[in-house]
Design a protein around this motif. Structure first.
Motif, PDB file in Angstrom:
ATOM      1  N   TYR A 128      31.970  43.655  42.701  1.00  0.00           N
ATOM      2  CA  TYR A 128      33.159  43.159  42.006  1.00  0.00           C
ATOM      3  C   TYR A 128      34.377  44.013  42.362  1.00  0.00           C
ATOM      4  N   VAL A 129      34.205  45.330  42.317  1.00  0.00           N
ATOM      5  CA  VAL A 129      35.301  46.231  42.668  1.00  0.00           C
ATOM      6  C   VAL A 129      35.758  45.958  44.102  1.00  0.00           C
ATOM      7  N   ALA A 130      34.817  45.739  45.010  1.00  0.00           N
ATOM      8  CA  ALA A 130      35.161  45.448  46.402  1.00  0.00           C
ATOM      9  C   ALA A 130      35.933  44.128  46.515  1.00  0.00           C
ATOM     10  N   LEU A 131      35.554  43.119  45.732  1.00  0.00           N
ATOM     11  CA  LEU A 131      36.291  41.853  45.742  1.00  0.00           C
ATOM     12  C   LEU A 131      37.733  42.061  45.305  1.00  0.00           C
ATOM     13  N   VAL A 132      37.916  42.869  44.265  1.00  0.00           N
ATOM     14  CA  VAL A 132      39.267  43.152  43.770  1.00  0.00           C
ATOM     15  C   VAL A 132      40.059  43.937  44.817  1.00  0.00           C
ATOM     16  N   GLU A 133      39.417  44.923  45.428  1.00  0.00           N
ATOM     17  CA  GLU A 133      40.104  45.718  46.451  1.00  0.00           C
ATOM     18  C   GLU A 133      40.488  44.858  47.648  1.00  0.00           C
ATOM     19  N   ASP A 134      39.683  43.848  47.948  1.00  0.00           N
ATOM     20  CA  ASP A 134      39.996  42.946  49.061  1.00  0.00           C
ATOM     21  C   ASP A 134      41.321  42.215  48.829  1.00  0.00           C
ATOM     22  N   MET A 135      41.742  42.100  47.575  1.00  0.00           N
ATOM     23  CA  MET A 135      42.984  41.405  47.254  1.00  0.00           C
ATOM     24  C   MET A 135      44.178  42.349  47.150  1.00  0.00           C
ATOM     25  N   SER A 185      54.233  38.224  40.416  1.00  0.00           N
ATOM     26  CA  SER A 185      54.189  36.938  41.124  1.00  0.00           C
ATOM     27  C   SER A 185      53.074  36.953  42.165  1.00  0.00           C
ATOM     28  N   ASN A 186      52.951  38.058  42.892  1.00  0.00           N
ATOM     29  CA  ASN A 186      51.878  38.194  43.886  1.00  0.00           C
ATOM     30  C   ASN A 186      50.502  38.202  43.220  1.00  0.00           C
ATOM     31  N   VAL A 187      50.386  38.909  42.099  1.00  0.00           N
ATOM     32  CA  VAL A 187      49.112  38.976  41.378  1.00  0.00           C
ATOM     33  C   VAL A 187      48.717  37.585  40.882  1.00  0.00           C
ATOM     34  N   ILE A 188      49.654  36.889  40.267  1.00  0.00           N
ATOM     35  CA  ILE A 188      49.377  35.549  39.737  1.00  0.00           C
ATOM     36  C   ILE A 188      48.984  34.593  40.858  1.00  0.00           C
ATOM     37  N   ALA A 189      49.562  34.754  42.033  1.00  0.00           N
ATOM     38  CA  ALA A 189      49.185  33.904  43.168  1.00  0.00           C
ATOM     39  C   ALA A 189      47.699  34.050  43.486  1.00  0.00           C
ATOM     40  N   THR A 190      47.143  35.255  43.311  1.00  0.00           N
ATOM     41  CA  THR A 190      45.708  35.434  43.571  1.00  0.00           C
ATOM     42  C   THR A 190      44.859  34.743  42.512  1.00  0.00           C
ATOM     43  N   MET A 191      45.416  34.549  41.329  1.00  0.00           N
ATOM     44  CA  MET A 191      44.679  33.875  40.264  1.00  0.00           C
ATOM     45  C   MET A 191      44.625  32.369  40.482  1.00  0.00           C
ATOM     46  N   LYS A 192      45.563  31.852  41.249  1.00  0.00           N
ATOM     47  CA  LYS A 192      45.624  30.415  41.514  1.00  0.00           C
ATOM     48  C   LYS A 192      44.742  29.998  42.678  1.00  0.00           C
ATOM     49  N   GLU A 193      44.306  30.958  43.478  1.00  0.00           N
ATOM     50  CA  GLU A 193      43.525  30.631  44.674  1.00  0.00           C
ATOM     51  C   GLU A 193      42.162  30.061  44.294  1.00  0.00           C
ATOM     52  N   PRO A 194      41.681  29.067  45.059  1.00  0.00           N
ATOM     53  CA  PRO A 194      40.330  28.560  44.803  1.00  0.00           C
ATOM     54  C   PRO A 194      39.310  29.690  44.990  1.00  0.00           C
ATOM     55  N   GLY A 195      38.349  29.754  44.096  1.00  0.00           N
ATOM     56  CA  GLY A 195      37.316  30.786  44.192  1.00  0.00           C
ATOM     57  C   GLY A 195      37.802  32.175  43.833  1.00  0.00           C
ATOM     58  N   SER A 196      38.899  32.262  43.103  1.00  0.00           N
ATOM     59  CA  SER A 196      39.433  33.571  42.715  1.00  0.00           C
ATOM     60  C   SER A 196      38.390  34.350  41.914  1.00  0.00           C
ATOM     61  N   PRO A 197      38.195  35.623  42.238  1.00  0.00           N
ATOM     62  CA  PRO A 197      37.196  36.420  41.514  1.00  0.00           C
ATOM     63  C   PRO A 197      37.625  36.848  40.113  1.00  0.00           C
ATOM     64  N   TRP A 198      38.864  36.548  39.719  1.00  0.00           N
ATOM     65  CA  TRP A 198      39.332  37.046  38.423  1.00  0.00           C
ATOM     66  C   TRP A 198      38.547  36.471  37.249  1.00  0.00           C
ATOM     67  N   ARG A 199      38.002  35.258  37.396  1.00  0.00           N
ATOM     68  CA  ARG A 199      37.215  34.692  36.288  1.00  0.00           C
ATOM     69  C   ARG A 199      36.026  35.587  35.961  1.00  0.00           C
ATOM     70  N   LEU A 200      35.570  36.369  36.945  1.00  0.00           N
ATOM     71  CA  LEU A 200      34.458  37.292  36.706  1.00  0.00           C
ATOM     72  C   LEU A 200      34.828  38.339  35.661  1.00  0.00           C
ATOM     73  N   SER A 201      36.098  38.688  35.570  1.00  0.00           N
ATOM     74  CA  SER A 201      36.536  39.664  34.564  1.00  0.00           C
ATOM     75  C   SER A 201      36.261  39.159  33.152  1.00  0.00           C
ATOM     76  N   MET A 202      36.477  37.880  32.942  1.00  0.00           N
ATOM     77  CA  MET A 202      36.219  37.315  31.618  1.00  0.00           C
ATOM     78  C   MET A 202      34.728  37.332  31.316  1.00  0.00           C
ATOM     79  N   GLU A 203      33.906  37.106  32.319  1.00  0.00           N
ATOM     80  CA  GLU A 203      32.466  37.166  32.122  1.00  0.00           C
ATOM     81  C   GLU A 203      32.044  38.580  31.722  1.00  0.00           C
TER      82      GLU A 203
END
Length: 197
Positions: A54-61, A88-106
């Motif tokens: 998960y940390v690596a996925l976040v670092e990839d962004m 604005s840049n951060v939010i753009a990553t949340m809009k991407e298909p398959g964004s890993p941010w939903r994992l944070s809620m899990e």
């Protein structure tokens, strides 16, 4: 690549496909082409491997937060304009298909069921705060003091967590960066006596 790297890449793919709770050690082994013993040998446990993935996925962004390596940030550090540009840049990553941010809620929901994962990611959260400070305010990560990390860094991490929650729960009403920047302007005005918000 060796088994360690293969496991990490396989775990990243599993997380994006299945999330934390539904990913099994066997899933990671199948996806990575390794074996079960490799997980324990290289990472200690499946939860520790998933946390690092998960940390690596976040670092990839990370490049996206700065607008990508080629573009870079264009506004003055510490300004409301920099605040708007970064978010604005951060939010753009949340809009991407398959964004890993939903994992944070899990993670928030399952934290009690997976304490090793929660503890590992709590430490990573501290480092996220350390990374946000120079991104928004300028300077270098290695110069961030403990006090700055505990105040400003955690302020940014809290904002990030709230944004992730809103973009995961209801993207139609989640705030864009312009609205966040305007909210910050109003807070500054009220706090400095520059007028009622």
């Amino acid at each position: 690549m060796g088994h360690r790297e293969d496991l990490l890449e396989g775990a990243k793919r599993c997380l994006l496909q299945k999330g934390f709770m539904r990913t099994t050690a066997r899933d990671v082994v199948k996806e990575s082409g390794t074996n079960l013993a490799s997980i324990g040998y290289h990472y200690g446990s499946k939860d520790a491997l998933l946390a690092q993935a998960y940390v690596a996925l976040v670092e990839d962004m990370a490049d996206a937060f700065e607008g990508g390596e080629a573009a870079g940030l264009t506004t003055e550090p510490g300004s409301v304009e920099r605040f708007r540009e970064v978010w604005s840049n951060v939010i753009a990553t949340m809009k991407e298909p398959g964004s890993p941010w939903r994992l944070s809620m899990e993670i928030i929901v399952i934290g009690d069921q997976m304490p090793e994962l929660r503890d590992h990611l709590a430490k990573a959260q501290q480092e996220a705060g350390r990374g946000f400070i120079p991104l928004l305010m300028g300077g270098r990560e290695e110069d961030v003091s403990g006090d700055e990390l505990g105040t400003l860094g955690m302020f940014y991490v809290t904002l990030m967590t709230g944004l992730i929650a809103q973009w995961t729960f209801d993207p139609k009403t989640a705030p864009e960066a312009d609205r966040l920047a305007e909210g910050l302007r109003r807070v500054i005005e009220a706090a400095t006596g520059g007028g009622a918000p």
